[in-house]
Design an enzyme around this catalytic site. Structure first.
Site, PDB file in Angstrom:
ATOM      1  N   ASN A 274      41.546  31.923  59.462  1.00 57.17           N
ATOM      2  CA  ASN A 274      42.346  30.934  60.198  1.00 57.17           C
ATOM      3  C   ASN A 274      42.486  29.602  59.475  1.00 57.17           C
ATOM      4  OD1 ASN A 274      42.548  32.722  62.427  1.00 57.17           O
ATOM      5  ND2 ASN A 274      40.549  32.051  63.172  1.00 57.17           N
TER       6      ASN A 274
ATOM      7  N   HIS B  89      44.637  36.934  66.578  1.00 55.16           N
ATOM      8  CA  HIS B  89      43.365  36.429  66.060  1.00 55.16           C
ATOM      9  C   HIS B  89      42.422  36.001  67.181  1.00 55.16           C
ATOM     10  CE1 HIS B  89      44.282  35.669  61.533  1.00 55.16           C
ATOM     11  NE2 HIS B  89      44.882  36.755  61.976  1.00 55.16           N
TER      12      HIS B  89
ATOM     13  N   HIS C 257      54.398  41.660  61.145  1.00 55.05           N
ATOM     14  CA  HIS C 257      54.758  41.049  59.859  1.00 55.05           C
ATOM     15  C   HIS C 257      56.241  41.218  59.565  1.00 55.05           C
ATOM     16  CE1 HIS C 257      50.322  41.181  58.295  1.00 55.05           C
ATOM     17  NE2 HIS C 257      50.529  40.266  59.226  1.00 55.05           N
TER      18      HIS C 257
ATOM     19  N   ASP D 245      58.639  39.536  55.332  1.00 51.84           N
ATOM     20  CA  ASP D 245      59.748  40.485  55.257  1.00 51.84           C
ATOM     21  C   ASP D 245      60.890  39.797  54.524  1.00 51.84           C
ATOM     22  OD1 ASP D 245      61.924  42.123  55.565  1.00 51.84           O
ATOM     23  OD2 ASP D 245      61.957  42.065  57.755  1.00 51.84           O
TER      24      ASP D 245
ATOM     25  N   ARG E 112      50.610  35.528  65.995  1.00 52.68           N
ATOM     26  CA  ARG E 112      49.376  35.692  65.214  1.00 52.68           C
ATOM     27  C   ARG E 112      48.176  35.066  65.928  1.00 52.68           C
ATOM     28  NH1 ARG E 112      47.308  32.699  60.316  1.00 52.68           N
ATOM     29  NH2 ARG E 112      46.164  34.198  59.018  1.00 52.68           N
TER      30      ARG E 112
END
Length: 330
Positions: free
Chosen positions: A95, A66, A194, A246, A62
């Protein structure tokens, strides 16, 4: 005369190529002579971090995402306030109190500096750490293109506006991907990150009780899944409670994420809208990835390379930070 002109032109072009190499060109062999062990160093530190923190693989992936969506892949997300940095991207909405893994990036940087000081950029560390994290999570591997340099500024306002928000419409998210040169396939494939990791209740609780001001839950949410989420994230509960992105394989990188979307078990609004938006071009891509993990893995690897190519600083641009948290000399 023609042959002389041709020869002169050829020599000029060759010299120009060496004197002014393409700024946008990254290479998987960039550090082959200056820091040949860089990939193994990154892998070793991430493996060690995973022993005590199963979330770290998703968190590092991530961070790269970002970073790249703000000023390109320049390591700007890593900068703390200090010197000329008056506002950090770390405290931007997407963030603040959710981006994590900065300590692991610092550990990677320290290990690399001990082996080959002043050579490897923090921006490249983020790209390498993302690939290692996906690979160690059971996902695909790819040849990471390298040669980025580190930016000298942070862009908090850019982080607030450019990074997709989990409550945005599919049209808005698609536009944000298009703004950095990424297409529908990239959007769906990268959303597949994800497949592992967690999200706090505050990023999706608007779906559970009062979706879009209707006073009712999001109708696209599977009712059994909704009940579980309402229990985990009660209306007046903590917005910081973590939930698996998930639920079926929370720490494994696989295509279950897409299968979850088919049964209306996407955690974030932006996840489920990939499949539940009528007539959207994303629906067929979700169906393909849900049915074919190999197709997803191949697309994800290519999309990570595409994302890693967003506006890199190369050549003499930027710098190689000695400390990822601050610009040199600050």
């Amino acid at each position: 005369m023609f042959s002389f002109n041709y020869l002169f032109t050829t020599i000029f072009l060759v010299l120009t190529f060496f004197l002014y190499p393409s700024n946008a060109q990254l290479s998987s062999t960039f550090y082959s002579s200056t820091c040949p062990n860089v990939s193994s160093i990154v892998r070793s530190v991430v493996q060690q971090a995973l022993q005590s923190d199963p979330r770290i693989a998703a968190s590092l992936t991530r961070l790269h995402f970002h970073d790249c969506f703000v000023n390109g892949c320049d390591g700007s997300i890593l900068l703390d306030v200090g010197g000329n940095i008056t506002l950090s991207e770390k405290t931007a909405g997407p963030n603040n109190n959710s981006a994590r893994g900065f300590d692991v990036v610092d550990n990677i940087k320290t290990s690399i500096e001990n082996s080959c000081p002043g050579v490897v950029s923090c921006a490249d560390i983020l790209a390498l750490a993302a690939e290692v994290s996906v690979s160690l999570g059971g996902g695909p591997s790819w040849n990471v293109l390298l040669g980025r340099r580190d930016g000298l500024i942070a862009n908090q306002s850019g982080a607030n506006t450019s990074i997709p928000n989990p409550t945005e419409s599919l049209a808005n998210v698609t536009a944000k991907f298009a703004a950095v040169g990424l297409n529908i396939t990239d959007l769906v494939a990268l959303s597949g990150a994800h497949s592992f990791g967690r999200a706090q209740c505050r990023f999706f609780n608007q779906r559970l009780f009062n979706f879009s001001g209707t006073g009712s839950p999001d109708p696209t949410l599977n009712t059994t899944y909704l009940a579980t989420l309402q229990q985990n994230c009660p209306q007046n509960g903590s917005g910081n409670t973590l939930n698996n992105l998930d639920p079926s394989s929370p720490d494994t990188f696989d295509n279950n994420y897409f299968q979850n979307l088919l049964s209306n078990q996407g955690l974030l609004q932006t996840d489920q809208e990939l499949f539940s938006t009528n007539g959207a071009a994303t629906v067929s891509v979700v169906n393909n990835f849900a049915a074919n993990q190999t197709a997803f893995f191949q697309a994800f690897a290519q999309s990570m390379i595409n994302m890693g190519n967003i506006s890199p600083l190369t050549g003499s641009q930027g710098e190689i930070r000695s400390d990822c948290k601050r610009v040199n000399g600050s």
